[in-house]
Design a protein around this motif. Structure first.
Motif, PDB file in Angstrom:
ATOM      1  N   MET A   1      15.291  40.649  53.437  1.00  0.00           N
ATOM      2  CA  MET A   1      16.092  39.642  52.735  1.00  0.00           C
ATOM      3  C   MET A   1      17.028  40.338  51.763  1.00  0.00           C
ATOM      4  SD  MET A   1      14.900  36.483  50.267  1.00  0.00           S
ATOM      5  CE  MET A   1      14.538  37.508  48.855  1.00  0.00           C
ATOM      6  N   THR A   2      18.265  39.906  51.692  1.00  0.00           N
ATOM      7  CA  THR A   2      19.232  40.444  50.745  1.00  0.00           C
ATOM      8  C   THR A   2      19.396  39.458  49.601  1.00  0.00           C
ATOM      9  OG1 THR A   2      20.427  41.601  52.484  1.00  0.00           O
ATOM     10  CG2 THR A   2      21.595  41.237  50.430  1.00  0.00           C
ATOM     11  N   CYS A   3      19.265  39.940  48.389  1.00  0.00           N
ATOM     12  CA  CYS A   3      19.402  39.079  47.217  1.00  0.00           C
ATOM     13  C   CYS A   3      20.689  39.430  46.498  1.00  0.00           C
ATOM     14  CB  CYS A   3      18.219  39.269  46.278  1.00  0.00           C
ATOM     15  SG  CYS A   3      18.239  38.144  44.885  1.00  0.00           S
ATOM     16  N   VAL A   4      21.671  38.564  46.558  1.00  0.00           N
ATOM     17  CA  VAL A   4      22.947  38.800  45.895  1.00  0.00           C
ATOM     18  C   VAL A   4      22.936  38.069  44.568  1.00  0.00           C
ATOM     19  CG1 VAL A   4      25.436  38.543  46.085  1.00  0.00           C
ATOM     20  CG2 VAL A   4      24.094  38.992  48.123  1.00  0.00           C
ATOM     21  N   MET A   5      23.161  38.788  43.458  1.00  0.00           N
ATOM     22  CA  MET A   5      23.007  38.182  42.135  1.00  0.00           C
ATOM     23  C   MET A   5      24.249  38.367  41.281  1.00  0.00           C
ATOM     24  SD  MET A   5      20.422  40.970  40.487  1.00  0.00           S
ATOM     25  CE  MET A   5      20.949  40.673  38.826  1.00  0.00           C
ATOM     26  N   SER A   6      25.408  38.366  41.924  1.00  0.00           N
ATOM     27  CA  SER A   6      26.600  38.624  41.128  1.00  0.00           C
ATOM     28  C   SER A   6      27.718  37.690  41.500  1.00  0.00           C
ATOM     29  CB  SER A   6      27.073  40.063  41.348  1.00  0.00           C
ATOM     30  OG  SER A   6      28.299  40.297  40.716  1.00  0.00           O
ATOM     31  N   ALA A   7      28.577  37.405  40.502  1.00  0.00           N
ATOM     32  CA  ALA A   7      29.878  36.828  40.799  1.00  0.00           C
ATOM     33  C   ALA A   7      30.696  37.934  41.464  1.00  0.00           C
ATOM     34  CB  ALA A   7      30.553  36.350  39.517  1.00  0.00           C
ATOM     35  N   PHE A   8      31.812  37.573  42.065  1.00  0.00           N
ATOM     36  CA  PHE A   8      32.588  38.501  42.892  1.00  0.00           C
ATOM     37  C   PHE A   8      32.964  39.768  42.130  1.00  0.00           C
ATOM     38  CE2 PHE A   8      36.612  40.033  44.634  1.00  0.00           C
ATOM     39  CZ  PHE A   8      36.303  40.131  45.962  1.00  0.00           C
ATOM     40  N   PRO A 193      39.152  44.300  48.596  1.00  0.00           N
ATOM     41  CA  PRO A 193      40.066  44.153  47.471  1.00  0.00           C
ATOM     42  C   PRO A 193      39.484  43.238  46.412  1.00  0.00           C
ATOM     43  CG  PRO A 193      40.760  42.755  49.290  1.00  0.00           C
ATOM     44  CD  PRO A 193      39.583  43.557  49.790  1.00  0.00           C
ATOM     45  N   PHE A 194      39.746  43.562  45.157  1.00  0.00           N
ATOM     46  CA  PHE A 194      39.346  42.691  44.060  1.00  0.00           C
ATOM     47  C   PHE A 194      40.506  41.767  43.709  1.00  0.00           C
ATOM     48  CE2 PHE A 194      36.295  46.071  43.613  1.00  0.00           C
ATOM     49  CZ  PHE A 194      35.158  45.411  43.200  1.00  0.00           C
ATOM     50  N   LEU A 195      40.192  40.536  43.419  1.00  0.00           N
ATOM     51  CA  LEU A 195      41.213  39.584  42.992  1.00  0.00           C
ATOM     52  C   LEU A 195      41.328  39.616  41.478  1.00  0.00           C
ATOM     53  CD1 LEU A 195      40.310  36.577  45.272  1.00  0.00           C
ATOM     54  CD2 LEU A 195      42.208  38.158  45.550  1.00  0.00           C
ATOM     55  N   PRO A 196      42.502  39.394  40.918  1.00  0.00           N
ATOM     56  CA  PRO A 196      42.643  39.399  39.465  1.00  0.00           C
ATOM     57  C   PRO A 196      41.913  38.227  38.852  1.00  0.00           C
ATOM     58  CG  PRO A 196      44.667  38.618  40.511  1.00  0.00           C
ATOM     59  CD  PRO A 196      43.770  39.107  41.611  1.00  0.00           C
ATOM     60  N   GLU A 315      36.570  33.499  40.490  1.00  0.00           N
ATOM     61  CA  GLU A 315      35.322  34.057  41.002  1.00  0.00           C
ATOM     62  C   GLU A 315      34.303  34.394  39.916  1.00  0.00           C
ATOM     63  OE1 GLU A 315      38.289  35.004  41.843  1.00  0.00           O
ATOM     64  OE2 GLU A 315      38.501  34.767  44.014  1.00  0.00           O
ATOM     65  N   ASP A 316      34.735  34.544  38.670  1.00  0.00           N
ATOM     66  CA  ASP A 316      33.792  34.900  37.612  1.00  0.00           C
ATOM     67  C   ASP A 316      32.775  33.802  37.344  1.00  0.00           C
ATOM     68  OD1 ASP A 316      34.836  37.359  37.309  1.00  0.00           O
ATOM     69  OD2 ASP A 316      35.857  37.010  35.423  1.00  0.00           O
ATOM     70  N   GLY A 317      33.053  32.597  37.775  1.00  0.00           N
ATOM     71  CA  GLY A 317      32.060  31.528  37.709  1.00  0.00           C
ATOM     72  C   GLY A 317      32.111  30.693  36.443  1.00  0.00           C
ATOM     73  N   PRO A 318      31.363  29.581  36.430  1.00  0.00           N
ATOM     74  CA  PRO A 318      31.462  28.599  35.346  1.00  0.00           C
ATOM     75  C   PRO A 318      31.006  29.111  33.999  1.00  0.00           C
ATOM     76  CG  PRO A 318      29.637  28.060  36.820  1.00  0.00           C
ATOM     77  CD  PRO A 318      30.424  29.143  37.491  1.00  0.00           C
ATOM     78  N   PRO A 457      32.182  23.167  37.412  1.00  0.00           N
ATOM     79  CA  PRO A 457      32.728  23.892  38.558  1.00  0.00           C
ATOM     80  C   PRO A 457      31.814  25.002  39.037  1.00  0.00           C
ATOM     81  CG  PRO A 457      33.792  24.616  36.541  1.00  0.00           C
ATOM     82  CD  PRO A 457      32.863  23.498  36.153  1.00  0.00           C
ATOM     83  N   ARG A 458      32.192  25.613  40.146  1.00  0.00           N
ATOM     84  CA  ARG A 458      31.513  26.786  40.680  1.00  0.00           C
ATOM     85  C   ARG A 458      32.548  27.891  40.888  1.00  0.00           C
ATOM     86  NH1 ARG A 458      27.809  24.914  38.805  1.00  0.00           N
ATOM     87  NH2 ARG A 458      25.877  24.130  39.717  1.00  0.00           N
ATOM     88  N   SER A 459      32.100  29.052  41.323  1.00  0.00           N
ATOM     89  CA  SER A 459      33.025  30.152  41.583  1.00  0.00           C
ATOM     90  C   SER A 459      33.897  29.818  42.783  1.00  0.00           C
ATOM     91  CB  SER A 459      32.243  31.444  41.851  1.00  0.00           C
ATOM     92  OG  SER A 459      31.426  31.773  40.755  1.00  0.00           O
ATOM     93  N   GLY A 460      35.090  30.398  42.820  1.00  0.00           N
ATOM     94  CA  GLY A 460      35.979  30.176  43.945  1.00  0.00           C
ATOM     95  C   GLY A 460      37.344  30.749  43.683  1.00  0.00           C
ATOM     96  N   GLN A 461      38.214  30.666  44.674  1.00  0.00           N
ATOM     97  CA  GLN A 461      39.592  31.092  44.505  1.00  0.00           C
ATOM     98  C   GLN A 461      40.268  30.189  43.475  1.00  0.00           C
ATOM     99  OE1 GLN A 461      41.230  33.598  45.960  1.00  0.00           O
ATOM    100  NE2 GLN A 461      39.728  34.291  47.462  1.00  0.00           N
ATOM    101  N   PRO A 462      41.044  30.747  42.542  1.00  0.00           N
ATOM    102  CA  PRO A 462      41.698  29.914  41.520  1.00  0.00           C
ATOM    103  C   PRO A 462      42.500  28.756  42.109  1.00  0.00           C
ATOM    104  CG  PRO A 462      41.884  32.222  40.941  1.00  0.00           C
ATOM    105  CD  PRO A 462      41.265  32.182  42.305  1.00  0.00           C
TER     106      PRO A 462
END
Length: 486
Positions: A1-8, A193-196, A315-318, A457-462
């Motif tokens: 199982m992979t546990c992802v615990m980060s915003a982008f 690529p990282f988004l600003p 992407e940084d989240g709420p 809100p949740r994380s996502g594209q601006p």
């Protein structure tokens, strides 16, 4: 199982705790994955939001206090056997709330609580202070009455042993201080690529408002040697690092301790000794509201700079989206609130040159649209779309939310048939819409329609988030047509 615990935008912070998470979830913790609400499950608290995490705590050091509440409930209310594990970053442990929680857990002998300090010695804006070392962290935890272990956070076998030993300890909470490496296993050049974090709009100019603020502060520092800048470990995001580079003797790094940062700024500004600017993400200034409130009682004069407003953070989240800050500062007496929409207005704000701006107008305007920050270019885009349909609208950038230029707004409303639409990347309560409603409340025949963020809100594209929450150009166009039909 992979546990992802980060915003982008925070993968390196996750890599430092990969072994810790693996040991907890695959060896130490009792947890039935198919029964997440099972009362016998061990509890886990971390700064990022997962489906298995009961409470969102952001990066502000609130997790350990939440974990204390869970552990207290388990020990004294439920008399249950479940244990509580809380993973903290070393940056967030600089928050005073962490040390309040340490004292609480020791006082109530929460031996069912384990706090894991992921000590990688790197914060959001650079290296942490030398005194924030493994030895110092150990001594502090022991001084608070915690059973403490120091381990290599990358050694799986040692971690397994330490968590087993912690379960045998009675009448004391346990702190595991894990020496880790931030970015371990991550290639030096990311494969994706990282988004600003902040989206700029080419129709206005190419400089982000937060960078314009940093440049303006540095320029102001050359003009006035009383200017000092404080930051809460966000200097590479707020661009206060530009001021630090040019005026290092007048820059104060306060690290992730916003309440103390505001208090220090207040102290620096007493007797008019300095002109203090304190900067961080706008969302994190909410923790320092008591200090801000008391500052007004002292008639202090400080400048607070908050970046990363609204859902457009993306992407940084709420936890890092400022959606309540306008309401908070509008409630502060004698407070001026600047809300710049581009680099030029940001520089004006820094130099305290407030002036309401009518961005677009004509004699045939049918509706007045008021936008600020990221919603101003959306309003201008809507104006372009509507003009192709022979519908002309007036666009206003209020610049200062408090005080609000009521005269300009009322005059524009009367010129456009009494129709106003406000668009804001914030919650509606206490925001621009309510400020405009109050400003026109004594004027007959003026209708205000508010577009704002509803719900959490949740994380996502601006761009996607702006559209989901009804504050994009497309929604402004629809609102204009609806208000004209009615």
């Amino acid at each position: 199982m992979t546990c992802v615990m980060s915003a982008f935008s925070h993968p390196t912070a996750c890599s430092s705790s990969a072994e810790i998470m693996s040991v907890l979830f695959f060896y130490t913790m009792r947890y039935k994955q198919l029964e997440p609400e099972n009362p016998d499950n061990d509890r886990f608290v971390v700064s990022k939001r997962l489906s298995i995490v009961d409470v969102a705590t952001g990066w502000l050091g609130q997790g350990l206090g939440v974990a204390c509440g869970m552990a207290y409930t388990g020990k004294y209310f439920d008399t249950a056997s479940y244990r509580v594990f809380c993973l903290l970053g070393d940056s967030e442990s600089l928050e005073g709330s962490v040390w309040e929680a340490l004292a609480f857990a020791s006082h109530y002998s929460l031996d069912n609580l384990v706090a894991i300090f992921d000590v990688n010695r790197l914060g959001h804006g650079g290296s942490l202070p030398p005194e924030h070392s493994i030895d110092i962290c150990q001594k502090r935890c022991e001084a608070f009455g915690w059973n403490t272990y120091v381990v290599d956070g990358r050694d799986v076998e040692v971690l397994c042993q330490v968590f087993w030993q912690a379960a045998q300890v009675k009448k004391k909470p346990t702190a595991v201080i894990a020496k880790t490496f931030k970015g371990r296993g991550v290639p030096s050049k990311p494969a994706f690529p990282f988004l600003p974090a902040v989206v700029t709009d080419a129709r206005l100019q190419d400089v982000a408002t937060r960078k314009a603020c940093g440049l303006a502060l540095a320029r102001l520092g050359h003009i006035n040697d009383r200017v000092v800048v404080l930051d809460g470990d966000t200097k590479n995001s707020t661009f206060s690092e530009i001021f630090k580079k040019e005026h290092p003797e007048r820059f104060i790094e306060c690290f992730i301790a916003e309440q103390n940062m505001v208090s220090v700024a207040l102290g620096c500004a007493t007797h008019g000794r300095t002109i203090a600017f304190a900067s961080t993400f706008a969302a994190f200034l909410t923790r320092a509201f008591d200090q801000i409130r008391m500052g007004t009682m002292s008639q202090a004069n400080i400048n607070l700079v908050g970046s990363h407003c609204g859902v457009s953070v993306g992407e940084d989240g709420p936890s890092q989206m400022a959606l309540e800050d306008l309401a908070m500062f509008r409630a502060v007496p004698h407070c001026t609130i600047f809300y710049p929409s581009d680099a030029v207005s940001t520089e004006h704000a820094v130099f305290l040159a407030a002036d309401t701006k009518v961005i677009r107008q004509s004699a045939s305007d049918k509706v007045t649209v008021i936008g600020a920050g990221i919603t101003l270019p959306e309003a201008l885009a809507a104006a372009d779309d509507l003009s192709k349909q022979d519908i002309s609208i007036r666009v206003i950038d209020p610049f200062t939310v408090k005080p609000l230029d009521a005269a300009t707004i009322i005059a524009s409303a009367k010129a456009t048939g009494g129709r106003i639409i406000t668009v804001e990347d914030h919650y509606p309560e206490g925001g621009i819409g309510e400020a405009v409603c109050a400003a026109v409340s004594m004027e007959p025949d003026i209708l205000v329609h508010q577009l704002a963020v509803s719900g959490v809100p949740r994380s996502g594209q601006p761009s996607e988030l702006l559209d989901v929450f009804g504050i994009s150009a497309r929604h402004i166009v629809v609102a204009v047509k609806c208000i004209l039909m009615n």
